[in-house]
Enzyme design. Structure first.
Site, PDB file in Angstrom:
ATOM      1  N   GLY A 233       0.826  -1.191   0.000  1.00  0.00           N
ATOM      2  CA  GLY A 233       0.000   0.000   0.000  1.00  0.00           C
ATOM      3  C   GLY A 233       0.858   1.237   0.000  1.00  0.00           C
ATOM      4  O   GLY A 233       2.001   1.220   0.469  1.00  0.00           O
TER       5      GLY A 233
ATOM      6  N   GLN B  40       2.535   9.788   1.506  1.00  0.00           N
ATOM      7  CA  GLN B  40       3.837   9.125   1.472  1.00  0.00           C
ATOM      8  C   GLN B  40       4.658   9.525   0.252  1.00  0.00           C
ATOM      9  O   GLN B  40       5.869   9.321   0.235  1.00  0.00           O
ATOM     10  CB  GLN B  40       3.675   7.613   1.506  1.00  0.00           C
ATOM     11  CG  GLN B  40       3.179   7.096   2.839  1.00  0.00           C
ATOM     12  CD  GLN B  40       3.161   5.591   2.843  1.00  0.00           C
ATOM     13  OE1 GLN B  40       2.192   4.985   2.390  1.00  0.00           O
ATOM     14  NE2 GLN B  40       4.222   4.992   3.349  1.00  0.00           N
TER      15      GLN B  40
ATOM     16  N   CYS C  15       6.592   0.022   7.377  1.00  0.00           N
ATOM     17  CA  CYS C  15       6.065   1.174   6.646  1.00  0.00           C
ATOM     18  C   CYS C  15       7.151   1.718   5.740  1.00  0.00           C
ATOM     19  O   CYS C  15       8.299   1.879   6.162  1.00  0.00           O
ATOM     20  CB  CYS C  15       5.616   2.256   7.633  1.00  0.00           C
ATOM     21  SG  CYS C  15       4.956   3.739   6.843  1.00  0.00           S
ATOM     22  N   LEU C  16       6.789   2.022   4.506  1.00  0.00           N
ATOM     23  CA  LEU C  16       7.749   2.582   3.556  1.00  0.00           C
ATOM     24  C   LEU C  16       8.273   3.945   4.015  1.00  0.00           C
ATOM     25  O   LEU C  16       9.345   4.361   3.594  1.00  0.00           O
ATOM     26  CB  LEU C  16       7.119   2.687   2.170  1.00  0.00           C
ATOM     27  CG  LEU C  16       6.693   1.355   1.545  1.00  0.00           C
ATOM     28  CD1 LEU C  16       5.938   1.594   0.245  1.00  0.00           C
ATOM     29  CD2 LEU C  16       7.876   0.437   1.338  1.00  0.00           C
TER      30      LEU C  16
ATOM     31  N   HIS D  22      -3.693   0.794   8.273  1.00  0.00           N
ATOM     32  CA  HIS D  22      -2.383   1.426   8.144  1.00  0.00           C
ATOM     33  C   HIS D  22      -2.437   2.573   7.127  1.00  0.00           C
ATOM     34  O   HIS D  22      -2.000   3.687   7.414  1.00  0.00           O
ATOM     35  CB  HIS D  22      -1.357   0.372   7.709  1.00  0.00           C
ATOM     36  CG  HIS D  22       0.027   0.887   7.548  1.00  0.00           C
ATOM     37  ND1 HIS D  22       1.036   0.576   8.422  1.00  0.00           N
ATOM     38  CD2 HIS D  22       0.587   1.686   6.608  1.00  0.00           C
ATOM     39  CE1 HIS D  22       2.158   1.159   8.034  1.00  0.00           C
ATOM     40  NE2 HIS D  22       1.902   1.837   6.923  1.00  0.00           N
ATOM     41  N   GLU D  23      -2.991   2.293   5.950  1.00  0.00           N
ATOM     42  CA  GLU D  23      -3.049   3.324   4.900  1.00  0.00           C
ATOM     43  C   GLU D  23      -4.017   4.442   5.284  1.00  0.00           C
ATOM     44  O   GLU D  23      -3.737   5.616   5.052  1.00  0.00           O
ATOM     45  CB  GLU D  23      -3.424   2.706   3.557  1.00  0.00           C
ATOM     46  CG  GLU D  23      -2.438   1.674   3.044  1.00  0.00           C
ATOM     47  CD  GLU D  23      -0.988   2.141   2.989  1.00  0.00           C
ATOM     48  OE1 GLU D  23      -0.732   3.342   2.768  1.00  0.00           O
ATOM     49  OE2 GLU D  23      -0.095   1.292   3.183  1.00  0.00           O
TER      50      GLU D  23
ATOM     51  N   HIS E  45      -2.424   6.976   7.471  1.00  0.00           N
ATOM     52  CA  HIS E  45      -1.600   7.957   6.752  1.00  0.00           C
ATOM     53  C   HIS E  45      -2.414   9.179   6.336  1.00  0.00           C
ATOM     54  O   HIS E  45      -1.906  10.296   6.322  1.00  0.00           O
ATOM     55  CB  HIS E  45      -0.969   7.333   5.507  1.00  0.00           C
ATOM     56  CG  HIS E  45       0.281   6.562   5.776  1.00  0.00           C
ATOM     57  ND1 HIS E  45       1.406   7.122   6.337  1.00  0.00           N
ATOM     58  CD2 HIS E  45       0.580   5.260   5.546  1.00  0.00           C
ATOM     59  CE1 HIS E  45       2.352   6.213   6.439  1.00  0.00           C
ATOM     60  NE2 HIS E  45       1.877   5.062   5.976  1.00  0.00           N
TER      61      HIS E  45
END
Length: 189
Positions: free
Chosen positions: A46, A51, A98-99, A140-141, A144
């Site tokens: 994702g 991000q 997480c990226l 999670h997304e 963000h």
């Protein structure tokens, strides 16, 4: 469809609520295409618009699931309803990464079920339920889009470890990014 740099913890756009999408147009569809390209190149499941430095309420996902939901999709202006989080302490098999906190993972309790409502890139309504790891991905997304990183939700023990990692890497300030496909994969894929 270029791969976009991924912002790292400390970038302002990651720590504030993203704005609602108001127009479902070619610019939005182009952003979504770039997000999918970036997610794929980063080997992620994702990517949220913040991000990649864009403060809009959009995220893409790519994750197999047992919920009858297509394994790739986009959610624009989503809302989530979750079940209660069960259990007190997370265990290692609940580790999340997480990226935007690259190369690290920490255990985190999440709800096992979510109901998702939103829109696709053309403005068509999307609604589904997600369970297990797919539900975790949705939460999670979605976080963000509200300016929350998963490390902001860690219990005290893991939060201390995450802060130590951030300091050691020089994170926590604006202007830090990494580029999937150019920089080494922080998760070693």
């Amino acid at each position: 469809m270029p791969v976009r740099p991924i912002t790292i913890a400390g970038e302002h756009v990651l720590h504030r609520r993203a704005a609602e999408v108001e127009q479902f147009d070619e610019e939005l569809r182009s952003l979504i295409a770039d997000m999918f390209e970036t997610m794929d190149e980063a080997n992620g499941v994702g990517v949220a618009a913040p991000q990649i430095g864009v403060g809009l309420r959009v995220f893409v996902y790519g994750m197999m699931n047992d919920d009858g939901v297509p394994p790739r999709g986009v959610l624009v202006n989503p809302t989530l309803v979750t079940s209660k989080v069960s259990g007190a302490e997370p265990d290692e098999d609940e580790s999340e990464g997480c990226l935007s906190f690259p190369g690290e993972s920490f255990p985190l309790k999440r709800a096992d079920w979510v109901k998702v409502n939103g829109y696709d890139g053309d403005g068509n309504a999307v609604e589904f339920e997600a369970t297990g790891w797919f539900a975790r991905c949705m939460q999670h997304e979605f976080d963000h889009l509200n300016g929350t990183l998963y490390v902001d939700r860690l219990n005290q023990r893991y939060a201390r470890k995450a802060k130590k990692v951030a300091r050691a890497n020089g994170w926590g300030q604006p202007g830090l990014t990494w580029i999937p496909g150019v920089d080494p994969d922080p998760f070693g894929h």
